[in-house]
Structures are given as structure tokens and as C-alpha cells.
Design a protein around this motif. Sequence first.
Motif, PDB file in Angstrom:
ATOM      1  N   GLY A  88      34.028 -32.642  -0.019  1.00  0.00           N
ATOM      2  CA  GLY A  88      33.813 -31.599  -1.095  1.00  0.00           C
ATOM      3  C   GLY A  88      32.938 -30.584  -0.468  1.00  0.00           C
ATOM      4  N   SER A  89      31.512 -30.718  -0.936  1.00  0.00           N
ATOM      5  CA  SER A  89      30.690 -29.765  -0.565  1.00  0.00           C
ATOM      6  C   SER A  89      29.864 -30.074   0.709  1.00  0.00           C
ATOM      7  N   SER A 149      36.999 -27.761  -1.832  1.00  0.00           N
ATOM      8  CA  SER A 149      36.119 -26.664  -2.367  1.00  0.00           C
ATOM      9  C   SER A 149      36.781 -25.725  -2.864  1.00  0.00           C
ATOM     10  N   ARG A 209      38.190 -25.498  -7.987  1.00  0.00           N
ATOM     11  CA  ARG A 209      36.796 -25.903  -8.763  1.00  0.00           C
ATOM     12  C   ARG A 209      36.713 -25.319  -9.929  1.00  0.00           C
ATOM     13  N   GLY A 269      36.292 -29.912  -6.834  1.00  0.00           N
ATOM     14  CA  GLY A 269      35.404 -28.913  -6.096  1.00  0.00           C
ATOM     15  C   GLY A 269      34.377 -28.255  -7.073  1.00  0.00           C
ATOM     16  N   SER A 304      29.464 -31.567  -5.050  1.00  0.00           N
ATOM     17  CA  SER A 304      30.830 -31.431  -6.080  1.00  0.00           C
ATOM     18  C   SER A 304      31.069 -32.851  -6.761  1.00  0.00           C
TER      19      SER A 304
END
Length: 483
Positions: A72-73, A93, A96, A113, A141
Motif C-alpha cells: 500500500g503506502s 497506491s 484511492r 489505496g 492506506s
Amino acid sequence: MSTLQRLTERLGDILDEGSVITDPVRLRTYDCDGLTYHRATPGVVVLPESAEQIAAVVRLCDEYGVPFVARGSGTGLSGGALPRTDGVLIVTSRMRRILEIDIPNRRAVVEPGVTNLAISEAVRERGYYYAPDPSSQQICSIGGNVAENSGGAHCLKYGFTVNHVVGIELVTPQGEIVELSDRDPGYDLLGAFIGSEGTLGIATKITVRLSRTPEAVTTLLAAFTGIEGGGRAVSAIIGAGIVPAAIEMMDALAIEAAEAAVHCGYPEGAGAVLVVELDGPHAEVDHQFAAVERICRETGAFEIRVAASAEERAAIWKGRKSAFAAVGRISPAYIVQDGVVPRTALPEVLAAIDRLQEEFGIRVANVFHAGDGNLHPLVLFDDTVPGQGEHAEAASGRILDLCIEHGGSITGEHGVGVDKSRYMPRMFSEEDLDTMQLVRCAFDPKGLSNPGKVFPTPRLCGEVPGVRKGVHPLVESGMAEQF
């Protein structure tokens, strides 16, 4: 041409050119998560924008027998998103979007995301918020929160991610898109998936529960000369039947780091600070605050500050929320640990950690969710000094041993990942671990979804349960390491 190269050539049929990364320099961007001590450059990185694209990539991995890891992040602290050099890193990511907000039913549907804090920001004006609040909530995230079953400062009262997710759309390790819900009869597959650290598939859509904004919130900071006084205050508060939204503690070294990084202005001379937050109806909060303030004074607090506004509340939390990153101001390198002990064992365990500093010649900054005994020792070291990294690793392992010896756990909310997989046999028997891996095998018979995480030695899903005789085939082939 290698198997991974053949697979990479076909990724262009699924994703546009800008969504497939093979350049060695750009790949280095993804070689670790928030735990920088473990690094591996991924074989290839993909940046999908839909569940269908993720499913197509996973089907290719299944066809070629290539491992894949979801990311994710990249804020995880256990190496859970550590990539495979021979595999595909699937980064969510770009997914979102907040797809739906359903206030009457207190639900929101989001892509993986979406950042944790973005959900609360989207519904704040309507009087709602999303309760789990990891320290990295501005950037972490929801997909990663689901993978690790993240908590945060307010998990004492409100619980973890698993308590606030009511449905998930996911891509299985075979590339199928399926849905899990808390309304499904039979086994709790939703609960099994949350916290599985990416080993059972990839979440592509998450339905979260929204909470009503509390009528009143009071935040106070109590300064003590030492961590013992803060510990006594925590025990007395919980013993009085008060369940605050959060009770957080930082020791002198953690305070020093926070001051250097964000100038939080905590009381001078504090050997420990306690942050207590109360929320709920006005009358209840007022009653609890009077009791908490009295307890803090009786247990030795030499200064108490109470936030009179949202800005002052944010200022109190600023030091605590920045603590992990802040230690970079006072140490070239550090290992973030995450263990749990019973609240009653906190003084003894913290004293033992203090002795470990002397034994290994390293420093440890203590930051923790005091209300539920979730410790986050930050083991500081200089990675340019030969042997210090090994000493820090050894001290970190001893801290986990302390947690187990006192009836706790090797992780509270950061997950096992690659960092703590070798400690799993210290907490679980071979039979326990084998049973867990049978669950994994039911989802992922080929062992392609985030392999090498959680378990110290991968299990071949065709094996008969029992104690292994001889060398594991994956160890023999060099694909796994046995500790």
C-alpha cells in the motif's frame, strides 16, 4: 529468458507502459517498507488502477508460478511488504477512490489505496469518523491496515481494524475476485483475512464502519519524573473502572526525540509523559476527567495540562504521533519493536528493557499504548559501527522474549512479517504453526501470495501434518532459510 522476464513481457497486455516498472533505479524505491532494516529490490513493480487489473496480474503469477507481494503506502513496520527479487510487487497506491458514503447505515466503501485519515476527513462535517488511528494515519492506506489489522492510540476503547471492517472485495491467489462480509453465515472468513498480512490474497475494496463523533473530548497530558509514576497512574485509572479512549506513555528518550523533531513543548524535566484522552457524553467525560486528574496527582504527576481547544489537543498529540519518525533525529538507525504484555507486568518489563540497554550497549526509547500493554520499544543504534546492528537485533529479540515470558505476545498491531517470523516458534508449538499454515494452504495452495512472511519455514500444502523428517525441500533449493 527467465520465467519472471516472460511474465513481465505479458504485463503490457494488462497495464499501460507507465504502470509497469522494470528500471533498476526506480525499483529501489520499493525495496523496503517502514522497517528499513530489511531490504530487497523487487523483480518488477506494477501499479494497477482496478480490481480487474490486479486479478489479471495475479492470474499471470499463478500461471507462471511467480510469487507476488501487495504493497500500500509502505508504512508497515514488520517487513510485511518486503518484495521478492524473483517476484511481482503489486502496489495499490493508485486505487484511492472513496466509492460510497452511506451515512444512514454508517458505512463507507473505499479502495485499498485510500489513506486512513482521508475517510474521517470525508465524513467529519456530517458528524462521523473512522475510529482506528495508527500514528501514520495521514499516509498509511486502508489496504495495509486490513493486512496488518492495524490499531492505533484509540484501540483501547474502540478496537482494531477488524472491529471496523464489515466487508471486503478481494483477489484470491488464483486471480478470482470474491467478496467477504460480516453477514456471511458459517466460518468467519472475513476475520481470517483481516490481519493475514497479504498471505491470503489482496483486498481491492473495503467497506468500513463509521463511528459517530463523540459529544465531548477531553485530552490531558501528565508529566512524571519517571516512568514508574506513569505506570502507577495507568493501573489506578483502569482499576477505577475508567476506559479512556486512549492512554499513551513516552519515556525521557522518546520525549527528547520528539522535542528535537517537532518541538512539542512537553514539560521540562519530565522522565515520562502520559497522554490520556476521554470521550463520550459531556457528563460522563467531566466525571471521568475529575477522577483521572486526581489519580495523576496522587501518583506523582508534577504538571498536568488540559487541552482547551482542538489546536491544543493536536499539540499534545503531536509529540506522540511523531515519535517513531522523530528518533531519526537522535539516532542514525533504529528498529521499531511491537510486543504486548499484561498491564500489571509493565513495570517489571520496562525495568528489564532498561537492563538490556546496559548489557548490549544500545539505547531504547519507549513509546507505548499503556492502557492495553502494547509496547513499542525503539532500539537505537549506529549502522556505521560494526556489530551495532547485530546487537540491536539481539536486544530486540530479547524484548520479544520478555513479552512472551510475561504472558504477552510478539506483536500487538504491526504484524509478524519477515522481521518476527523466526520468533513464532517461541510462542507457538509446531502443531499450532502447522494448523495455521493449513488455513493458508486452503487459500493459497501454491504458496505464491506474500511467501516468506509470518511463518519461519514455509509449508508445502501437499504435506501430511506432523513433525518434519529431514531437510525441507524449500530449504534445500535455497528458497527458504530455517532458523
